[in-house]
Design a protein around this motif. Structure first.
Motif, mmCIF file in Angstrom:
data_model
loop_
_atom_site.group_PDB
_atom_site.id
_atom_site.type_symbol
_atom_site.label_atom_id
_atom_site.label_comp_id
_atom_site.label_asym_id
_atom_site.label_seq_id
_atom_site.Cartn_x
_atom_site.Cartn_y
_atom_site.Cartn_z
ATOM 1 N N GLU A 1 2.344 -29.957 16.831
ATOM 2 C CA GLU A 1 2.657 -30.522 15.406
ATOM 3 C C GLU A 1 2.469 -29.447 14.678
ATOM 4 O O GLU A 1 3.058 -28.885 13.517
ATOM 5 C CB GLU A 1 2.110 -31.559 14.887
ATOM 6 C CG GLU A 1 2.664 -32.146 13.756
ATOM 7 C CD GLU A 1 2.267 -33.404 13.430
ATOM 8 O OE1 GLU A 1 1.937 -33.758 12.281
ATOM 9 O OE2 GLU A 1 2.065 -34.539 14.250
ATOM 10 N N ASP A 2 1.162 -28.765 14.461
ATOM 11 C CA ASP A 2 0.770 -27.776 13.510
ATOM 12 C C ASP A 2 1.840 -26.700 13.453
ATOM 13 O O ASP A 2 2.270 -26.157 12.238
ATOM 14 C CB ASP A 2 -0.596 -27.544 13.516
ATOM 15 C CG ASP A 2 -1.647 -28.524 13.541
ATOM 16 O OD1 ASP A 2 -1.133 -29.201 12.816
ATOM 17 O OD2 ASP A 2 -2.700 -28.297 14.168
ATOM 18 N N VAL B 1 8.684 -37.432 7.426
ATOM 19 C CA VAL B 1 8.001 -36.817 8.413
ATOM 20 C C VAL B 1 7.594 -38.173 9.652
ATOM 21 O O VAL B 1 7.373 -37.796 10.521
ATOM 22 C CB VAL B 1 6.616 -36.386 7.841
ATOM 23 C CG1 VAL B 1 5.638 -37.368 7.500
ATOM 24 C CG2 VAL B 1 5.828 -35.593 8.886
ATOM 25 N N PHE B 2 7.675 -39.294 9.491
ATOM 26 C CA PHE B 2 7.587 -40.342 10.252
ATOM 27 C C PHE B 2 8.372 -40.295 11.418
ATOM 28 O O PHE B 2 8.391 -40.763 12.390
ATOM 29 C CB PHE B 2 7.133 -41.611 9.373
ATOM 30 C CG PHE B 2 5.975 -41.696 8.610
ATOM 31 C CD1 PHE B 2 4.835 -41.457 8.961
ATOM 32 C CD2 PHE B 2 6.469 -41.806 7.160
ATOM 33 C CE1 PHE B 2 3.638 -41.416 7.946
ATOM 34 C CE2 PHE B 2 5.382 -41.686 6.126
ATOM 35 C CZ PHE B 2 4.138 -41.248 6.599
ATOM 36 N N LEU C 1 8.861 -37.219 18.300
ATOM 37 C CA LEU C 1 7.790 -35.956 18.863
ATOM 38 C C LEU C 1 6.678 -36.255 19.448
ATOM 39 O O LEU C 1 6.304 -35.815 20.651
ATOM 40 C CB LEU C 1 7.775 -34.885 17.758
ATOM 41 C CG LEU C 1 8.917 -34.252 17.186
ATOM 42 C CD1 LEU C 1 8.563 -33.186 15.936
ATOM 43 C CD2 LEU C 1 9.826 -33.457 18.188
ATOM 44 N N ASN C 2 5.955 -37.428 18.973
ATOM 45 C CA ASN C 2 4.705 -37.749 19.476
ATOM 46 C C ASN C 2 5.061 -38.677 20.890
ATOM 47 O O ASN C 2 4.111 -38.751 21.715
ATOM 48 C CB ASN C 2 3.907 -38.673 18.618
ATOM 49 C CG ASN C 2 3.441 -37.843 17.510
ATOM 50 O OD1 ASN C 2 3.022 -36.704 17.588
ATOM 51 N ND2 ASN C 2 3.160 -38.240 16.236
ATOM 52 N N GLU D 1 8.753 -34.019 25.564
ATOM 53 C CA GLU D 1 9.210 -33.565 26.684
ATOM 54 C C GLU D 1 11.039 -33.197 26.320
ATOM 55 O O GLU D 1 11.825 -32.744 27.077
ATOM 56 C CB GLU D 1 9.360 -34.312 28.019
ATOM 57 C CG GLU D 1 9.806 -35.271 28.033
ATOM 58 C CD GLU D 1 9.127 -36.603 27.429
ATOM 59 O OE1 GLU D 1 9.411 -37.778 27.743
ATOM 60 O OE2 GLU D 1 8.117 -36.331 26.628
ATOM 61 N N LEU D 2 11.371 -34.149 25.254
ATOM 62 C CA LEU D 2 12.846 -34.055 24.987
ATOM 63 C C LEU D 2 13.194 -33.501 23.716
ATOM 64 O O LEU D 2 14.159 -33.644 23.144
ATOM 65 C CB LEU D 2 13.305 -35.710 24.774
ATOM 66 C CG LEU D 2 13.382 -36.300 26.212
ATOM 67 C CD1 LEU D 2 13.560 -37.843 26.268
ATOM 68 C CD2 LEU D 2 14.551 -35.626 27.010
#
Length: 182
Positions: free
Chosen positions: A25-26, A46-47, A53-54, A58-59
């Motif tokens: 993420e960073d 961002v949510f 992403l969280n 892998e996608l």
């Protein structure tokens, strides 16, 4: 400087592009949000990014050029939907300077391969009815128009829901054929 010379400077050299999977993420989220905010008509919080992403890192794939410049990204998910295991392309963006490099096809193909390997039955997405380039891209990859969604986007633009059905794995197709007496 002529218009021809000027536009050739603005094109990204496809030989400099590499692909990477989302891992951090960073370092990667700022790159993803920057290109999506610059190139897409819909705003995302961002949510929304973190949801995808969280849960399905892998996608998510990034196309990188030169010194850590993100010139393309795909963000997807894969989960149960009714009786199907459905992939979903939430965001696909390619920098305007790299559109002729087939990055959209490469990013979608990478994501579809992961979905297929995970056992997905189908993949869906929405695309603006006016985005002819995106519609051509998805059609060339086998997606079909499933339905029209009126005033889907904040701008009031309609969308098409596009769908790709994955072929049955060989063992499942064979078992289905046997069950049907073939």
């Amino acid at each position: 400087m002529s218009a021809t010379a000027s536009s050739s400077v603005d094109v990204i050299d496809p030989s400099t592009i590499t692909f990477e999977q989302y891992t951090d993420e960073d370092t990667q989220l700022p790159l993803i949000t920057a290109i999506i905010d610059r190139e897409l008509s819909e705003p995302y919080s961002v949510f929304t990014y973190r949801y995808f992403l969280n849960n399905w890192p892998e996608l998510c794939f990034l196309a990188m050029s030169g010194e850590r410049e993100c010139v393309g990204v795909i963000v997807c998910k894969l989960d149960k939907h009714r009786e199907m295991f459905r992939g979903y392309i939430g965001m696909l963006v390619v920098d305007k300077r790299a559109r002729k490099a087939k990055l959209g096809s490469a990013l979608v193909t990478r994501a579809l391969e992961v979905m297929r390997a995970a056992g997905a039955d189908e993949c869906t997405l929405e695309a603006e009815t006016t985005n002819e380039g995106a519609l051509r891209l998805y059609q060339s990859l086998g997606f079909i128009r499933d339905k029209r969604l009126c005033r889907y986007y904040l701008s009031g633009t309609d969308a098409y829901r596009l769908k790709l059905l994955f072929p049955l794995p060989p063992q499942a197709a064979e078992a289905l054929g046997q069950a049907q007496g073939q």
